[in-house]
Design an enzyme around this catalytic site. Structure first.
Site, short mmCIF file in Angstrom:
data_model
loop_
_atom_site.label_atom_id
_atom_site.label_comp_id
_atom_site.label_asym_id
_atom_site.label_seq_id
_atom_site.Cartn_x
_atom_site.Cartn_y
_atom_site.Cartn_z
N GLY A 157 2.40 6.19 3.51
CA GLY A 157 1.57 5.09 3.03
C GLY A 157 0.10 5.30 3.28
N ARG A 158 -0.42 4.80 4.38
CA ARG A 158 -1.86 4.75 4.64
C ARG A 158 -2.55 6.11 4.58
NH1 ARG A 158 -1.34 1.99 10.19
NH2 ARG A 158 0.60 3.16 10.06
N CYS B 155 7.74 -6.63 5.21
CA CYS B 155 6.36 -7.11 5.23
C CYS B 155 6.10 -7.99 6.46
CB CYS B 155 6.07 -7.91 3.97
SG CYS B 155 4.39 -8.51 3.95
N ASN C 183 9.84 6.28 7.68
CA ASN C 183 8.47 5.85 7.36
C ASN C 183 7.71 5.43 8.61
OD1 ASN C 183 7.08 2.78 6.41
ND2 ASN C 183 6.21 4.70 5.74
N GLY C 184 6.43 5.75 8.65
CA GLY C 184 5.57 5.32 9.76
C GLY C 184 4.74 6.45 10.32
N ASP C 185 3.44 6.36 10.16
CA ASP C 185 2.46 7.28 10.77
C ASP C 185 2.54 8.72 10.32
OD1 ASP C 185 2.92 5.63 14.01
OD2 ASP C 185 1.93 4.99 12.16
N PRO D 208 5.32 1.70 -0.78
CA PRO D 208 4.74 0.58 -1.52
C PRO D 208 3.60 -0.02 -0.69
CG PRO D 208 6.83 -0.08 -0.55
CD PRO D 208 6.69 1.40 -0.31
N MET D 209 2.44 -0.20 -1.29
CA MET D 209 1.32 -0.83 -0.60
C MET D 209 0.64 -1.80 -1.57
SD MET D 209 -0.41 2.14 1.76
CE MET D 209 -0.48 3.42 0.50
N GLN E 139 9.73 -3.29 -6.46
CA GLN E 139 10.05 -3.97 -5.21
C GLN E 139 9.86 -5.47 -5.36
OE1 GLN E 139 7.65 -4.29 -1.49
NE2 GLN E 139 9.22 -2.95 -0.64
C1 LIG Z 1 -2.33 -2.29 2.53
C2 LIG Z 1 -0.85 -2.21 2.74
C3 LIG Z 1 -0.01 -2.88 1.87
C4 LIG Z 1 1.38 -2.82 2.04
N1 LIG Z 1 2.19 -3.42 1.12
C5 LIG Z 1 3.53 -3.27 1.22
C6 LIG Z 1 4.40 -3.79 0.21
O1 LIG Z 1 3.97 -4.37 -0.78
N2 LIG Z 1 5.74 -3.62 0.38
C7 LIG Z 1 6.26 -2.96 1.47
O2 LIG Z 1 7.48 -2.81 1.58
N3 LIG Z 1 5.47 -2.44 2.44
C8 LIG Z 1 4.12 -2.57 2.32
N4 LIG Z 1 3.31 -1.98 3.25
C9 LIG Z 1 3.91 -1.17 4.35
C10 LIG Z 1 3.97 0.32 3.94
O3 LIG Z 1 4.83 0.51 2.85
C11 LIG Z 1 4.46 1.19 5.09
O4 LIG Z 1 5.74 0.77 5.48
C12 LIG Z 1 3.53 1.12 6.31
O5 LIG Z 1 2.19 1.23 5.92
C13 LIG Z 1 3.85 2.25 7.31
O6 LIG Z 1 3.73 3.50 6.72
P1 LIG Z 1 2.42 4.44 6.95
O7 LIG Z 1 2.29 4.60 8.46
O8 LIG Z 1 2.73 5.72 6.25
O9 LIG Z 1 1.26 3.69 6.38
C14 LIG Z 1 1.92 -2.06 3.12
C15 LIG Z 1 1.07 -1.39 4.02
C16 LIG Z 1 -0.30 -1.46 3.84
C17 LIG Z 1 -1.19 -0.72 4.80
#
Ligand SMILES: Cc1cc2nc3c(=O)[nH]c(=O)nc-3n(C[C@H](O)[C@H](O)[C@H](O)COP(=O)(O)O)c2cc1C
Length: 342
Positions: free
Chosen positions: A224-225, A100, A200-202, A16-17, A70
């Site tokens: 995510g990113r 968050c 989750n992460g990176d 979720p982002m 969520q």
């Molecule tokens: C722009 C942005 C918005 C995010 N919004 C949410 C959100 O609404 N709810 C949530 O649980 N995590 C949110 N996250 C966290 C991501 O879900 C994820 O846990 C985090 O980016 C790490 O994963 P990644 O390294 O694959 O990006 C957000 C992250 C980013 C970068």
């Protein structure tokens, strides 16, 4: 990967982002092979239920099942009511946000700030689980402060409260998006509970996806990113996990067509004004690293109509050598800074 009664198509989940994983982007990632997607965080504050932002975030029309919504907040009864409300509106899974890191959210004792109060965590989890007859999942981090990682206790609380699956971002709130995700703690979580665990992460490549699954023993991974501007990453990961072979990155004409389709769904979903503005970051992410993209981006950001934006994107891709295969060299991209959820 199973969440309650739902067998997901695979173990690849779109993280979720907020501001990114709206309906158009979730559907794009599913089109490219993601097995599941979670909505942007939606406030539990009932006064904001009918705001344009909340209504758009809770819009799942045409999406494939299971629909996961969520919710975020800090009061058990308010979160329970929000869960009931979203289930009545069509949610098939309720996800609770306890990860968050954004100041705006933590200042209301929501998101990752909840990890400081395990009693409150327990009452939120049981209030939401008993409020609905659909699976409830939890997304969280390792803890609030470094040195006070309480994820193992939180995971136990989650399992005991009837949480159907647990997603763990391998960082504390104090880490924000700095440093590296700590997979060894996610592994410890997987070894301590019987419910499905999502790492989750990176995760930014097929190789990294496999490494994380092996390092954590997790049931699924959440990306995510790295999917920003690269929804086809899910296709590449799925293929690599299934065959051990790399799936070739998309040719430019597929990138072009994906971009144009994405623009149309954004314009349709948000309308002229917001559609044009929200599309900018997706265009920037998708064209990142392509020939002349820096210059194109600064011109593109100045455009304030969907017609001009669409034409600019068309002209830009028409100006590229379609035989060029830029994404091969871009396999190992630098992850964009986490702007964070709000
Ligand atoms: C722009 C942005 C918005 C995010 N919004 C949410 C959100 O609404 N709810 C949530 O649980 N995590 C949110 N996250 C966290 C991501 O879900 C994820 O846990 C985090 O980016 C790490 O994963 P990644 O390294 O694959 O990006 C957000 C992250 C980013 C970068």
């Amino acid at each position: 990967m199973q969440i309650g009664p739902y067998a997901l198509a695979n173990n690849l989940i779109v993280a979720p982002m907020a501001g990114v994983t709206d309906r158009p982007f979730r559907m794009l990632c599913r089109h490219f092979g993601a097995g599941h997607a979670v909505s942007e965080m939606i406030t539990a504050d009932k006064l904001l239920r009918l705001s344009k932002k909340t209504l758009r975030r809770a819009d799942f029309e045409g999406e494939s099942s299971p629909i996961s919504v969520q919710i975020a907040g800090s009061d058990p009864q308010e979160l329970a009511a929000a869960a009931r409300y979203n289930v009545e509106a069509g949610a098939q899974i309720i996800d609770i946000n306890m990860g968050c890191p954004a100041k705006k959210v933590c200042s209301k004792l929501a998101g990752s700030a909840l990890l400081q109060d395990e009693k409150l965590v327990a009452s939120i989890l049981s209030a939401v689980v008993s409020a609905v007859d659909v699976p409830v999942t939890l997304k969280t981090r390792l803890g609030f402060r470094n040195g006070e990682e309480n994820i193992l206790r939180i995971a136990k609380l989650a399992e005991d409260s009837g949480i159907a699956a647990l997603a763990v971002h391998g960082r504390t709130r104090e880490d924000m998006y700095n440093g590296y995700a700590r997979y060894e703690l996610i592994r410890a979580v997987k070894q301590s509970v019987g419910i499905p665990v999502i790492a989750n992460g990176d995760i930014d490549s097929p190789q990294k996806a496999r490494e994380v699954l092996e390092a954590t023993g997790a049931d699924a991974i959440m990306v995510g990113r790295a999917a920003q501007g690269r929804p086809w990453l899910f296709r590449e990961i799925a293929h690599f996990l299934a065959t051990g072979e790399e799936y070739p990155p998309p040719a430019l004409d597929e990138v072009r067509n994906t971009m144009l389709t994405h623009l149309e769904t954004l314009y349709d979903f948000y309308g002229e004004y917001s559609g044009c503005r929200i599309a900018r970051k997706h265009i920037a992410w998708t064209t990142r690293g392509l020939t002349g993209s820096n210059e194109f981006r600064s011109r593109m950001y100045a455009l304030d109509s969907t017609a001009a934006q669409r034409t600019a994107v068309l002209d830009y891709f028409d100006g590229l050598d379609m035989n060029d295969r830029p994404f091969i060299s871009q396999q190992k991209q630098q992850l964009p800074e986490g702007e964070g959820c709000e």
